[in-house]
Design a protein around this motif. Structure first.
Motif, mmCIF file in Angstrom:
data_model
loop_
_atom_site.group_PDB
_atom_site.id
_atom_site.type_symbol
_atom_site.label_atom_id
_atom_site.label_comp_id
_atom_site.label_asym_id
_atom_site.label_seq_id
_atom_site.Cartn_x
_atom_site.Cartn_y
_atom_site.Cartn_z
ATOM 1 N N GLU A 19 0.889 -1.037 0.166
ATOM 2 C CA GLU A 19 0.396 -0.401 -0.024
ATOM 3 C C GLU A 19 0.964 0.868 0.028
ATOM 4 N N LEU A 20 0.332 2.147 0.033
ATOM 5 C CA LEU A 20 0.898 3.701 -0.503
ATOM 6 C C LEU A 20 0.255 4.472 1.447
ATOM 7 N N TYR A 21 0.995 5.294 2.130
ATOM 8 C CA TYR A 21 1.727 6.032 2.946
ATOM 9 C C TYR A 21 1.587 7.565 2.950
ATOM 10 N N LEU A 22 1.155 8.141 3.492
ATOM 11 C CA LEU A 22 1.706 9.410 3.540
ATOM 12 C C LEU A 22 2.491 9.990 4.745
ATOM 13 N N VAL A 23 3.227 10.621 5.118
ATOM 14 C CA VAL A 23 4.278 10.648 6.343
ATOM 15 C C VAL A 23 4.091 12.212 6.333
ATOM 16 N N ALA A 117 -3.435 4.073 1.930
ATOM 17 C CA ALA A 117 -4.722 3.571 2.702
ATOM 18 C C ALA A 117 -4.376 3.999 4.493
ATOM 19 N N GLY A 118 -3.358 5.346 4.471
ATOM 20 C CA GLY A 118 -2.954 6.213 5.534
ATOM 21 C C GLY A 118 -2.332 6.827 5.398
ATOM 22 N N ILE A 119 -2.627 7.494 6.885
ATOM 23 C CA ILE A 119 -1.335 9.187 6.995
ATOM 24 C C ILE A 119 -0.828 8.861 8.104
ATOM 25 N N LEU A 156 -1.975 6.354 11.295
ATOM 26 C CA LEU A 156 -1.438 5.703 12.183
ATOM 27 C C LEU A 156 -0.293 6.240 12.702
ATOM 28 N N ARG A 157 0.369 5.656 13.614
ATOM 29 C CA ARG A 157 1.088 5.748 15.132
ATOM 30 C C ARG A 157 2.207 5.158 14.991
#
Length: 431
Positions: A19-23, A117-119, A156-157
């Protein structure tokens, strides 16, 4: 640190290499460490930076640092600029609240646009400690003691398992630079006061204070999950007993969790709990859109509606009520109805126009077998109707002021069908 973060991600199933995630990348130590770790662990990440233009040249410095870091690591970089002060003034928000609102709204918009999919945000163990302490200071229930969760929707942490000291040691070991937000040293914000004064004092009293607070939040997370299972069985119901509430968990916490969706606040819930426990009768509480009645150790919750306006009935016909019901009025052959939604009265004893309306405090009628009249309020009490039911009760009154029909219950003896009746008026409440 690498292994601890990797195990934490697996434990809570936070990320998937497909999946792709943003940071969220501010340029500070926490977000820089998060970006490096996730990138080197093989996750597909894009960095996102917000320039709030609150610190002059320092804000632009942070943006340039983040862009350079991402360029060096070949990580796609997204940036956005905000006029935070103007937004805060326009929406009557504090600058801190305005920045948070802008940041997360943009994150979610970009996530949806890219199909991520999430940050991933860089909250760590020290943030967890500070959050629990701030919740205690402000006043909290079980949920507040759980602190920050590893996952909250798309947020997400992955760094909640490590401390700020761990993060700084990780970056130092790698010779990795980062930027520092000068406002983090100010004591204007409550969190900074907790960070700079309260946490050090607690560690002075007990070197394991921070660890103990983290362990408390973990234990309370389990407790909260168990409570939520019990609360779920009560939520959405409009009738509850004291026994059910107290069996779920003694005290007003469960009651608040059940009633907060109806708009009742914590102070009201404490009062409701005390009244419910005492077995009081006829106590009414109101929120913005709902009323709650405590009656004989039971709670009844009802959405407040506009009072049903009186309906004038000049002749036979079908009359529409404001609550989607209808009242049918017609003449028919002599007969007596025993259905609660239908009344038959002597047509020769009733004077038109009729009025359908709510019961009023002074209303009286003559029940069968009585020489005089009786207050309808007393009759409704004798029938053990609740305060909410009494408030909804309808009557049909004729032109002489006689309560022809206490709807759903009985007709007045003075207009009742008897052996001399030649024609009947039938009143039927239709749904």
């Amino acid at each position: 640190m690498w292994n601890r973060v990797e195990q934490f991600i697996k434990k809570y199933k936070l990320l998937d290499t497909n999946e792709l995630y943003l940071v969220a990348l501010s340029g500070g130590a926490d977000s820089v460490a998060l970006l490096i770790l996730l990138d080197e662990m093989g996750y597909n990440v894009h960095a996102v930076h917000c320039n709030f233009h609150l610190r002059g040249d320092e804000s632009d410095r942070d943006e340039q640092f983040c862009q350079s870091l991402c360029s060096a690591r070949n990580v796609p970089f997204h940036r956005v600029h905000f006029d935070t002060l103007a937004y805060a003034e326009l929406h009557h928000l504090s600058v801190e609240t305005a920045a948070r609102s802008l940041r997360y709204r943009y994150f979610e918009q970009l996530r949806a646009d890219l199909g991520a999919a999430g940050i991933c945000v860089a909250h760590h163990r020290d943030d967890q400690v500070e959050t629990v302490l701030m919740n205690i200071i402000r006043g909290t229930g079980v949920r507040g003691l759980t602190g920050i969760r590893p996952r909250n929707g798309y947020l997400l942490r992955p760094l909640l398992c490590v401390s700020r000291a761990d993060i700084e040691a990780f970056l130092c070991q790698r010779g990795q630079q980062y930027v520092t937000d000068s406002t983090n040293m100010d004591d204007d914000a409550t969190r900074n006061k907790v960070r700079h004064h309260l946490v050090p004092l607690l560690k002075e009293l007990n070197a394991q204070a921070a660890d103990n607070i983290v362990h408390l939040s973990e234990r309370m997370t389990v407790v909260e999950q168990l409570l939520q299972e019990r609360i779920a069985a009560l939520k959405g119901r409009t009738e509850l007993t004291a026994t059910e509430v107290m069996a779920a968990c003694p005290g007003d916490y469960v009651l608040y969790e059940v009633l907060r969706d109806y708009g009742f606040n914590a102070a009201q819930c404490r009062q409701i709990y005390d009244v419910l426990q005492a077995g009081a009768t006829g106590r009414l509480f109101s929120a913005a859109d709902y009323d709650l009645l405590v009656d004989r150790s039971r709670m009844f919750i009802e959405r407040r509606s506009e009072p049903l306006p009186p309906v004038r009935i000049p002749e036979e016909g079908v009359y529409a009520l404001a609550d989607s019901r209808r009242l049918r009025v017609r003449r028919c052959e002599p007969a007596i109805s025993y259905r609660p939604d239908t009344a038959t009265v002597d047509a020769g004893k009733v004077a038109f126009p009729l009025i359908l309306r709510r019961v009023q405090p002074s209303d009286r009628m003559q029940p069968y077998g009585m020489q005089g009249s009786k207050l309808l309020s007393d009759m409704l009490t004798d029938a053990k109707l609740s305060l909410l039911d009494k408030r909804r009760q309808l009557v049909v009154v004729d032109a002489n002021g006689v309560v022809v029909w206490l709807v759903g219950m009985r007709v007045d003896q003075r207009v009742a069908v008897d052996d001399t009746t030649r024609e009947v008026i039938e009143l039927a409440l239709l749904r």
